[in-house]
Design a protein around this motif. Structure first.
Motif, PDB file in Angstrom:
ATOM      1  N   LEU B  63       0.826  -1.204   0.000  1.00 51.08           N
ATOM      2  CA  LEU B  63       0.000   0.000   0.000  1.00 51.08           C
ATOM      3  C   LEU B  63       0.861   1.256   0.000  1.00 51.08           C
ATOM      4  O   LEU B  63       0.561   2.238  -0.683  1.00 51.08           O
ATOM      5  CB  LEU B  63      -0.904  -0.006   1.242  1.00 51.08           C
ATOM      6  CG  LEU B  63      -1.837   1.201   1.391  1.00 51.08           C
ATOM      7  CD1 LEU B  63      -2.756   1.307   0.203  1.00 51.08           C
ATOM      8  CD2 LEU B  63      -2.642   1.088   2.679  1.00 51.08           C
ATOM      9  N   GLU B  64       1.956   1.175   0.737  1.00 50.87           N
ATOM     10  CA  GLU B  64       2.825   2.337   0.891  1.00 50.87           C
ATOM     11  C   GLU B  64       3.579   2.649  -0.396  1.00 50.87           C
ATOM     12  O   GLU B  64       3.811   3.808  -0.730  1.00 50.87           O
ATOM     13  CB  GLU B  64       3.812   2.052   2.028  1.00 50.87           C
ATOM     14  CG  GLU B  64       4.515   3.258   2.571  1.00 50.87           C
ATOM     15  CD  GLU B  64       5.384   2.874   3.759  1.00 50.87           C
ATOM     16  OE1 GLU B  64       6.073   3.734   4.293  1.00 50.87           O
ATOM     17  OE2 GLU B  64       5.378   1.681   4.127  1.00 50.87           O
ATOM     18  N   PRO B  67       1.625   3.477  -5.179  1.00 51.21           N
ATOM     19  CA  PRO B  67       1.491   4.663  -6.043  1.00 51.21           C
ATOM     20  C   PRO B  67       2.792   4.971  -6.763  1.00 51.21           C
ATOM     21  O   PRO B  67       2.800   5.325  -7.944  1.00 51.21           O
ATOM     22  CB  PRO B  67       1.145   5.783  -5.063  1.00 51.21           C
ATOM     23  CG  PRO B  67       0.595   5.104  -3.869  1.00 51.21           C
ATOM     24  CD  PRO B  67       1.305   3.787  -3.781  1.00 51.21           C
ATOM     25  N   CYS B  68       3.891   4.820  -6.041  1.00 50.79           N
ATOM     26  CA  CYS B  68       5.196   5.131  -6.615  1.00 50.79           C
ATOM     27  C   CYS B  68       5.584   4.099  -7.657  1.00 50.79           C
ATOM     28  O   CYS B  68       6.112   4.435  -8.714  1.00 50.79           O
ATOM     29  CB  CYS B  68       6.246   5.152  -5.524  1.00 50.79           C
ATOM     30  SG  CYS B  68       5.781   6.214  -4.143  1.00 50.79           S
ATOM     31  N   VAL B  69       5.315   2.839  -7.348  1.00 54.65           N
ATOM     32  CA  VAL B  69       5.685   1.785  -8.278  1.00 54.65           C
ATOM     33  C   VAL B  69       4.903   1.942  -9.583  1.00 54.65           C
ATOM     34  O   VAL B  69       5.432   1.781 -10.677  1.00 54.65           O
ATOM     35  CB  VAL B  69       5.415   0.403  -7.653  1.00 54.65           C
ATOM     36  CG1 VAL B  69       5.604  -0.694  -8.683  1.00 54.65           C
ATOM     37  CG2 VAL B  69       6.340   0.180  -6.471  1.00 54.65           C
ATOM     38  N   THR B  71       3.584   4.687 -10.919  1.00 53.18           N
ATOM     39  CA  THR B  71       3.972   5.835 -11.729  1.00 53.18           C
ATOM     40  C   THR B  71       5.461   5.834 -12.058  1.00 53.18           C
ATOM     41  O   THR B  71       5.916   6.618 -12.867  1.00 53.18           O
ATOM     42  CB  THR B  71       3.656   7.145 -10.995  1.00 53.18           C
ATOM     43  OG1 THR B  71       4.414   7.179  -9.768  1.00 53.18           O
ATOM     44  CG2 THR B  71       2.194   7.243 -10.650  1.00 53.18           C
ATOM     45  N   GLY B  72       6.215   4.950 -11.400  1.00 51.74           N
ATOM     46  CA  GLY B  72       7.647   4.925 -11.624  1.00 51.74           C
ATOM     47  C   GLY B  72       8.368   6.041 -10.898  1.00 51.74           C
ATOM     48  O   GLY B  72       9.520   6.342 -11.151  1.00 51.74           O
ATOM     49  N   GLU B  73       7.648   6.663  -9.972  1.00 48.88           N
ATOM     50  CA  GLU B  73       8.266   7.736  -9.196  1.00 48.88           C
ATOM     51  C   GLU B  73       8.403   7.284  -7.760  1.00 48.88           C
ATOM     52  O   GLU B  73       7.578   6.550  -7.245  1.00 48.88           O
ATOM     53  CB  GLU B  73       7.379   8.985  -9.246  1.00 48.88           C
ATOM     54  CG  GLU B  73       7.144   9.483 -10.665  1.00 48.88           C
ATOM     55  CD  GLU B  73       5.934  10.408 -10.725  1.00 48.88           C
ATOM     56  OE1 GLU B  73       5.404  10.757  -9.664  1.00 48.88           O
ATOM     57  OE2 GLU B  73       5.542  10.768 -11.840  1.00 48.88           O
ATOM     58  N   ALA B  74       9.438   7.747  -7.110  1.00 45.93           N
ATOM     59  CA  ALA B  74       9.626   7.302  -5.734  1.00 45.93           C
ATOM     60  C   ALA B  74      10.321   8.337  -4.869  1.00 45.93           C
ATOM     61  O   ALA B  74      11.280   8.958  -5.290  1.00 45.93           O
ATOM     62  CB  ALA B  74      10.428   6.008  -5.722  1.00 45.93           C
TER      63      ALA B  74
END
Lengths: 123, 123
Positions: B63-64, B67-69, B71-74
């Motif tokens: 869950l954490e 979103p980043c995974v 969109t490829g953003e972290a």
DNA sequence: TAGAAACCTGACGTTGACGTCAGAGGTAGC
DNA sequence: GCTACCTCTGACGTCAACGTCAGGTTTCTA
């Protein structure tokens, strides 16, 4: 010896030993008062059980393989089960390798995005 | 598509899909009557969730980082978590390698006993 | 002969990702 | 509009290898 000593000599908890007996993996002589007594051979038995557990084999499968120890014969059936389990472990390793690649690609993409100044939306 | 079709297309049970939503990993549009409807992108989303589960990552961690995974953003924090999980996967692989060795020694002992007609090794 | 330490048998708790059931309402083909 | 199937929300059940507590008995040691 009694259960406490067997636990100490094998590094396995008393509860675990009782659990092994519950599962039919380990037997014991009972004294008049009902206390469990084990021979020295029980130490090797417990270590064998631990070795099989360490190989990721379930109680039920271990129970199935134990006749090998009891009768001293490794049946073709037991060998087959061992090989099957080996194959499944190999598959697990391969799956994890794939996962590792997936993670690496995610990390690589994330690093790139991070370096370019693109923020991550808050979770 | 409705939940049954998504389940069929991903090979994941209907119950599991509802569980993912419960955990906040998957969202759906609801019809007037309350039925879930998904777009085609949900298929990839579910597959990604499955991959992360396969990496031994918990719902909370997925869950954490989801979103980043996606969109490829972290953020640096998520990057750290990803690296931690990568290490954990590497450890899992190493553990399984150890398991393979255990299995091979058991198999070797069993084969030897079988071929010689001699009792199984004590340990 | 105390009292501590070890032992006994239940029996419930743990952990996470679902399985399964019940009872009720929605949807689609004919 | 009948019927068969799909979906809904709870909510309890499952699995593995024990951990842990309760309440009582047995064994060892001073």
């Amino acid at each position: 010896m009694r259960i406490g000593e067997l636990a100490e000599r094998t590094g396995v908890s008393v509860r675990a030993l009782r659990y092994y007996e519950e599962q039919g993996l380990l037997t014991s002589e009972r004294s008049e008062s009902g206390q469990r007594h084990y021979s020295d051979k029980a130490v090797d038995r417990v270590r064998l059980i631990q070795q099989l557990y360490a190989a990721g084999i379930s109680s039920a499968s271990i129970l199935e393989m134990l006749p090998c120890v009891v009768t001293g014969e490794a049946s073709p059936h037991v060998l087959t089960k061992l090989h099957e389990h080996r194959s499944s472990v190999v598959r697990q390793i391969e799956d994890l390798r794939g996962t590792l690649q997936q993670l690496d690609s995610v990390i690589a993409g994330a690093v790139k995005a991070h370096e370019s100044g693109v923020p991550c939306p808050p979770a």
